[in-house]
Motif scaffolding. Sequence first.
Motif, mmCIF file in Angstrom:
data_model
loop_
_atom_site.group_PDB
_atom_site.id
_atom_site.type_symbol
_atom_site.label_atom_id
_atom_site.label_comp_id
_atom_site.label_asym_id
_atom_site.label_seq_id
_atom_site.Cartn_x
_atom_site.Cartn_y
_atom_site.Cartn_z
ATOM 1 N N ALA A 20 80.607 40.620 16.126
ATOM 2 C CA ALA A 20 80.863 40.569 17.561
ATOM 3 C C ALA A 20 82.105 39.735 17.845
ATOM 4 C CB ALA A 20 79.658 39.981 18.285
ATOM 5 N N GLU A 21 82.830 40.110 18.878
ATOM 6 C CA GLU A 21 84.041 39.385 19.229
ATOM 7 C C GLU A 21 83.707 37.922 19.555
ATOM 8 O OE1 GLU A 21 87.166 40.664 19.055
ATOM 9 O OE2 GLU A 21 86.177 42.438 18.222
ATOM 10 N N ASN A 22 84.492 37.017 18.981
ATOM 11 C CA ASN A 22 84.369 35.574 19.242
ATOM 12 C C ASN A 22 83.008 35.002 18.868
ATOM 13 O OD1 ASN A 22 87.030 35.347 20.390
ATOM 14 N ND2 ASN A 22 86.235 36.331 22.232
ATOM 15 N N ALA A 23 82.324 35.637 17.938
ATOM 16 C CA ALA A 23 81.053 35.104 17.439
ATOM 17 C C ALA A 23 81.290 34.489 16.066
ATOM 18 C CB ALA A 23 79.997 36.202 17.360
ATOM 19 N N TYR A 24 81.109 33.170 15.965
ATOM 20 C CA TYR A 24 81.343 32.454 14.705
ATOM 21 C C TYR A 24 80.070 32.539 13.856
ATOM 22 C CZ TYR A 24 82.759 28.726 11.506
ATOM 23 O OH TYR A 24 83.102 27.996 10.385
ATOM 24 N N PRO A 25 80.167 33.155 12.667
ATOM 25 C CA PRO A 25 78.940 33.515 11.944
ATOM 26 C C PRO A 25 78.324 32.409 11.097
ATOM 27 C CG PRO A 25 80.846 34.295 10.725
ATOM 28 C CD PRO A 25 81.370 33.655 11.986
ATOM 29 N N VAL A 26 79.091 31.350 10.785
ATOM 30 C CA VAL A 26 78.575 30.308 9.893
ATOM 31 C C VAL A 26 77.891 29.251 10.755
ATOM 32 C CG1 VAL A 26 79.072 28.935 7.851
ATOM 33 C CG2 VAL A 26 80.665 30.727 8.539
ATOM 34 N N VAL A 27 76.638 29.487 11.061
ATOM 35 C CA VAL A 27 75.913 28.640 12.004
ATOM 36 C C VAL A 27 74.607 28.147 11.386
ATOM 37 C CG1 VAL A 27 76.877 29.731 14.060
ATOM 38 C CG2 VAL A 27 74.792 30.672 13.033
ATOM 39 N N LEU A 28 74.061 27.128 12.003
ATOM 40 C CA LEU A 28 72.733 26.673 11.630
ATOM 41 C C LEU A 28 71.965 26.320 12.892
ATOM 42 C CD1 LEU A 28 72.688 23.373 12.100
ATOM 43 C CD2 LEU A 28 73.720 23.315 9.844
ATOM 44 N N VAL A 29 70.661 26.285 12.761
ATOM 45 C CA VAL A 29 69.765 25.779 13.792
ATOM 46 C C VAL A 29 68.925 24.685 13.150
ATOM 47 C CG1 VAL A 29 67.733 26.300 15.201
ATOM 48 C CG2 VAL A 29 69.678 27.868 15.188
ATOM 49 N N THR A 30 68.843 23.548 13.820
ATOM 50 C CA THR A 30 68.036 22.446 13.306
ATOM 51 C C THR A 30 66.690 22.416 14.018
ATOM 52 O OG1 THR A 30 69.893 21.062 12.629
ATOM 53 C CG2 THR A 30 67.852 19.940 13.138
ATOM 54 N N TYR A 31 65.640 22.251 13.225
ATOM 55 C CA TYR A 31 64.267 22.206 13.726
ATOM 56 C C TYR A 31 63.725 20.785 13.644
ATOM 57 C CZ TYR A 31 64.641 27.203 12.604
ATOM 58 O OH TYR A 31 65.054 28.513 12.515
ATOM 59 N N GLU A 32 62.934 20.410 14.650
ATOM 60 C CA GLU A 32 62.126 19.207 14.524
ATOM 61 C C GLU A 32 60.766 19.661 14.008
ATOM 62 O OE1 GLU A 32 64.122 16.876 14.827
ATOM 63 O OE2 GLU A 32 65.570 17.988 16.035
ATOM 64 N N VAL A 33 60.319 19.071 12.920
ATOM 65 C CA VAL A 33 59.057 19.441 12.279
ATOM 66 C C VAL A 33 57.987 18.440 12.692
ATOM 67 C CG1 VAL A 33 57.861 19.782 10.088
ATOM 68 C CG2 VAL A 33 60.253 20.488 10.335
ATOM 69 N N VAL A 34 56.871 18.953 13.199
ATOM 70 C CA VAL A 34 55.786 18.121 13.695
ATOM 71 C C VAL A 34 54.477 18.869 13.447
ATOM 72 C CG1 VAL A 34 55.872 19.104 16.022
ATOM 73 C CG2 VAL A 34 55.091 16.750 15.722
ATOM 74 N N CYS A 35 53.362 18.163 13.466
ATOM 75 C CA CYS A 35 52.058 18.819 13.340
ATOM 76 C C CYS A 35 51.715 19.520 14.650
ATOM 77 C CB CYS A 35 50.965 17.802 13.025
ATOM 78 S SG CYS A 35 51.126 16.957 11.439
ATOM 79 N N ASP A 36 51.220 20.758 14.566
ATOM 80 C CA ASP A 36 50.722 21.392 15.794
ATOM 81 C C ASP A 36 49.412 20.741 16.232
ATOM 82 O OD1 ASP A 36 49.120 22.423 13.763
ATOM 83 O OD2 ASP A 36 49.347 24.519 14.372
ATOM 84 N N LYS A 37 48.588 20.335 15.256
ATOM 85 C CA LYS A 37 47.370 19.567 15.498
ATOM 86 C C LYS A 37 47.294 18.463 14.447
ATOM 87 C CE LYS A 37 44.685 23.625 16.999
ATOM 88 N NZ LYS A 37 43.476 24.440 16.696
ATOM 89 N N GLY A 38 46.596 17.398 14.780
ATOM 90 C CA GLY A 38 46.373 16.359 13.786
ATOM 91 C C GLY A 38 47.471 15.322 13.684
ATOM 92 N N ASN A 39 48.325 15.201 14.715
ATOM 93 C CA ASN A 39 49.299 14.119 14.737
ATOM 94 C C ASN A 39 48.573 12.779 14.835
ATOM 95 O OD1 ASN A 39 52.171 15.414 15.080
ATOM 96 N ND2 ASN A 39 50.809 16.590 16.417
ATOM 97 N N LYS A 40 49.176 11.728 14.300
ATOM 98 C CA LYS A 40 48.554 10.412 14.350
ATOM 99 C C LYS A 40 48.489 9.933 15.796
ATOM 100 C CE LYS A 40 50.105 9.121 9.707
ATOM 101 N NZ LYS A 40 50.932 8.197 8.894
ATOM 102 N N SER A 41 47.340 9.410 16.179
ATOM 103 C CA SER A 41 47.119 9.039 17.581
ATOM 104 C C SER A 41 48.054 7.938 18.053
ATOM 105 C CB SER A 41 45.667 8.600 17.772
ATOM 106 O OG SER A 41 45.354 7.487 16.933
ATOM 107 N N ASP A 42 48.490 7.056 17.136
ATOM 108 C CA ASP A 42 49.334 5.946 17.562
ATOM 109 C C ASP A 42 50.788 6.359 17.777
ATOM 110 O OD1 ASP A 42 49.597 6.415 14.837
ATOM 111 O OD2 ASP A 42 50.075 4.331 14.354
ATOM 112 N N THR A 43 51.174 7.518 17.241
ATOM 113 C CA THR A 43 52.564 7.967 17.420
ATOM 114 C C THR A 43 52.690 9.225 18.273
ATOM 115 O OG1 THR A 43 52.480 9.247 15.349
ATOM 116 C CG2 THR A 43 53.309 6.978 15.220
ATOM 117 N N LEU A 44 51.578 9.903 18.540
ATOM 118 C CA LEU A 44 51.651 11.169 19.282
ATOM 119 C C LEU A 44 52.269 11.019 20.671
ATOM 120 C CD1 LEU A 44 51.074 14.191 19.554
ATOM 121 C CD2 LEU A 44 48.730 13.604 20.250
ATOM 122 N N PRO A 45 51.875 10.038 21.491
ATOM 123 C CA PRO A 45 52.472 9.951 22.830
ATOM 124 C C PRO A 45 53.989 9.799 22.795
ATOM 125 C CG PRO A 45 50.488 8.610 22.722
ATOM 126 C CD PRO A 45 50.794 9.035 21.325
ATOM 127 N N ALA A 46 54.502 8.943 21.910
ATOM 128 C CA ALA A 46 55.948 8.746 21.827
ATOM 129 C C ALA A 46 56.642 9.983 21.264
ATOM 130 C CB ALA A 46 56.274 7.523 20.965
#
Length: 374
Positions: free
Chosen positions: A307-333
């Motif tokens: 595609a015109e003006n589309a730069y192909p060498v790209v990345l997407v960064t993900y934040e990885v977290v538990c969908d369930k079972g996060n530690k209760s002391d850190t989940l709110p933050a």
Amino acid sequence: MKLQRKNRRALALGALAVSGALALTACGSDDTGGTNGAGGDSTIASTGSITCDDAKGQLLADGSSAQKNAIDAWVKQFSRACGVQINYKGGGSGAGVTAFTQGQVAFAGTDSPLKPEEVAASQKVCTDGRGIGLPMLGGPIAVGYNLPGVDDLILDAPTLAKIFDSRITNWNDPAIKRLNPDADLPDLKIQAFHRSDESGTTDNFTKYLKAAAPDDWKYSGGKAWQAQGGQAAPQSSGLAQQVRQTNGAIGYFELSYAKGMSTVAIDTGASAPVKATVENASRAIADAKIVGTGKDLSLELNYTTKAENAYPVVLVTYEVVCDKGNKSDTLPATKAFLRYIAGEEGQSLLARNDYAPIPEEIIGKVRTTIEGLS
């Protein structure tokens, strides 16, 4: 104590609103010639609209060095508003995912979707749940070079593949001359640099080479560099620093680390070569598709776009977290921080730091998923 904590947050938010325009500087962990670890400054005005809820204490995190400059900027604003200390090491995607699956961090950053074996490992620390990837920022992987007298350089995927596979070793090689007939290319050895640590940037860069130059890049790919030869340096900041100080060098890193450096324009087959810019990367990322299962929102990128003006060498960064079972002391933050960086205010910071925001139809799903974390 809870009332006092809420009062302190209210005072902090009020101070931000009164100030109107507090400068926010993105501070990287390594010096690459500027104040933010990427060779320059970035500032935004704080609106003071961050919702802290019950966020408190300290969060430990690690992972992608690609997003380190964005994380530092986000953390500075979030911590100022909520009083939460976030220590993000930025040791690379591989280190971050390992730390997460070993239960050492509240969240991790990675530039590649989680592999099945990494998801399986995460189930040991996510009680009744699993690790999921939330796409939070994107951007171009710039190919920076140090070649005095050559300010504009065009390369295509096959030529890049041969350079980083040590099969094109001199800057006046006929393949490079063909793409740059008007450039004064020196008779100089190419010093090709790659990442020494396991890196999502390497994963995405080699995915591009494999997709766009399949006849010239025969390696399977992954976070670890596989080609022979070349020189290595750790993290994006270290790689950029080596390219800056080495005559004849070339390397790959996120655009925020390439300030003040010449970068390659890619011949994609479009009508004109495409430069590494946030806008051009956004055009390529907009073509991504969600392929994750369950609450995982991993994306499939199109590395072969013409595609015109589309730069192909790209990345997407993900934040990885538990969908369930996060530690209760850190989940709110964790939820409060992720809510902020996925929100309009957090995403609006990105372009000013040479990153691309996630397209609205995708980031909307990210916001919904964050609210359901438990």
